[in-house]
Design a protein around this motif. Structure first.
Motif: not given
Length: 453
Positions: A36-44, A98-102, A161-170
């Motif tokens: 949600x945080x990543x998406x809201x940054x992009x949408x803003x 498709x690409x997930x977060x950076x 620390x163990x959460x990856x960008x792939x986890x968030x993409x999933x």
């Protein structure tokens, strides 16, 4: 709906809700917060551009019942741009799938979550009884195990620390799979420029942009700016024994009021105030004055756009509201943790000394103002309030909502003049700090940042 002021559209996923009772549940929830945080940054970032087809868009969630929540995306399209707005919202969902977060995006959101947990822990002695009671009610009604501020902080430090960008993409793939389970669309009655139900379903399920690419971030890491080179002198000091405060006057005319407290170790409250407000301006300038601060804040500061400013403030426990004008006052308010004192004053200085006024942002504000003016009487309560205010104040724009015909007086050049003449006059403001701060350090920093205005 004839009482709906403007079109709205939302796509939601309905997860299988389970009470949060284990570390696994908390970890899954953390992934949702990061997404949600990543998406809201992009949408803003899109919202703040003149090319934005919507007034606002965000990742959000809502609870239909205790164990029945929805998560997804919502937007309010601009007039005549429903299809463009909805398609772009779907593009952003598809881009994340498709690409997930950076890596940088995930790092910022992790920092924000950790900072929030630390802030909550540091303020644990002043957490309200109502908040604690709410946690117990949630346990009884929903089964969510209540955590103390200390337990939550330990869990965040352990799991994040163990959460990856792939986890968030999933997680994005789960929420946005098939574009969600539900599409909610709400339209003002009688609008002929909006899609019908069949067209909505077609857009929702079958629209596909084949040219979506990975998200590219604007450059960051430049900082808000350097400490000012000049330092104002303290020309007078006065103790107010009855209030246990100290009043300092600086050589540039600014007045500082310091009130030390010790009941909240993690927060300093701030307010700068000045007399005047809308009373200084004629009717034709009221709307320009009202939107001036919003324009400046959304345009960025000192060479940074709005999105870059937000990135620079990642992990910093501070908040500042732009210049707020009422009928008779002008105020700037905010709060910060003591360790971020200089960051807060730097932000205050830059938004005052080096504001920006972006033409694209002004066009966006004008579109928003038109939407609000067109829908001022859409709801019965608005009609009642507007009628009462007009009976008392006539058409005085200091007190009544703007009509479409009032917008012809909105002028960006006048708005810029009003912001600069108000915000940059430090001698007209009194700057008040209340909290558990180092008074010597705060005074010296104020001599630089406020004393240079």
């Amino acid at each position: 709906d004839k009482e709906t002021p403007y079109p709205k559209a939302a796509v939601y996923h309905q997860p299988i809700d389970k009470a949060s009772t284990t570390e696994w549940h908390q970890n899954e929830y953390s992934k949702t917060l990061l997404l949600s945080g990543v998406m809201n940054e992009r949408l803003a970032a899109i919202t703040n551009s003149a090319k934005s087809p919507w007034l606002v868009a965000q990742a959000s969630g809502t609870n239909l019942s205790n164990m029945n929540s929805l998560r997804g995306l919502v937007c309010v399209p601009k007039d005549g741009q429903f299809e463009e707005a909805f398609k772009l919202l779907m593009d952003e969902a598809d881009r994340m799938v498709a690409f997930g977060p950076t890596e940088d995006e995930i790092a910022r959101q992790k920092t924000n979550l950790l900072t929030g947990a630390e802030q909550n822990y540091n303020a644990r002695e002043s957490i309200s009884s109502a908040s604690k009671a709410g946690s117990l009610v949630s346990y009884v009604t929903q089964g969510h195990v209540p955590l103390s501020a200390e337990e939550y902080l330990k869990l965040v430090k352990k799991l994040l620390p163990s959460v990856t960008k792939e986890d968030v993409q999933n997680t994005a793939k789960e929420i946005f799979a098939d574009r969600g389970d539900f599409l909610f669309a709400e339209f003002p009655e009688g609008r002929k420029d909006l899609p019908n139900e069949a067209e909505l379903k077609e857009l929702w399920k079958n629209y596909k942009n084949e040219e979506i690419t990975a998200y590219e971030e604007a450059a960051g890491g430049m900082g808000l700016g350097e400490r000012p080179a000049t330092k104002a002198e303290v020309i007078s000091t006065k103790k107010l024994a009855e209030l246990d405060t100290t009043v300092y006057e600086l050589s540039n005319g600014a007045k500082l009021i310091f009130k030390k407290t010790d009941f909240d170790k993690n927060s300093v409250l701030f307010q700068a105030f000045s007399k005047g407000g809308f009373s200084k301006y004629s009717q034709k300038d009221i709307l320009s004055a009202r939107y001036a601060s919003d324009w400046a804040m959304r345009s960025g500061i000192n060479g940074l756009n709005y999105s870059q400013v937000i990135k620079e403030l990642t992990g910093k426990n501070l908040s500042i509201n732009g210049l707020n004008m009422t009928s008779y006052t002008e105020t700037i308010s905010g709060n910060f943790a003591p360790e971020f004192t200089e960051d807060f004053l730097s932000f205050l200085y830059q938004m005052t000394a080096h504001p920006q006024f972006d033409d694209d942002v002004w066009e966006t504000i004008m579109t928003e103002a038109k939407t609000f003016a067109d829908s001022r009487d859409a709801q019965p309560m608005n009609v009642l309030n507007n009628t009462i205010n007009e009976l008392i104040f006539g058409k005085d724009l200091r007190y009544v909502a703007a009509r479409p015909e009032d917008l012809k007086n909105m002028n960006k050049d006048r708005a810029r003049e009003i912001y600069l003449e108000t915000a940059q006059n430090a001698a007209d403001f009194t700057y008040m700090f209340v909290g558990d701060f180092d008074e010597k350090q705060l005074l010296e920093l104020c001599q630089y940042y406020i004393g240079s205005l």
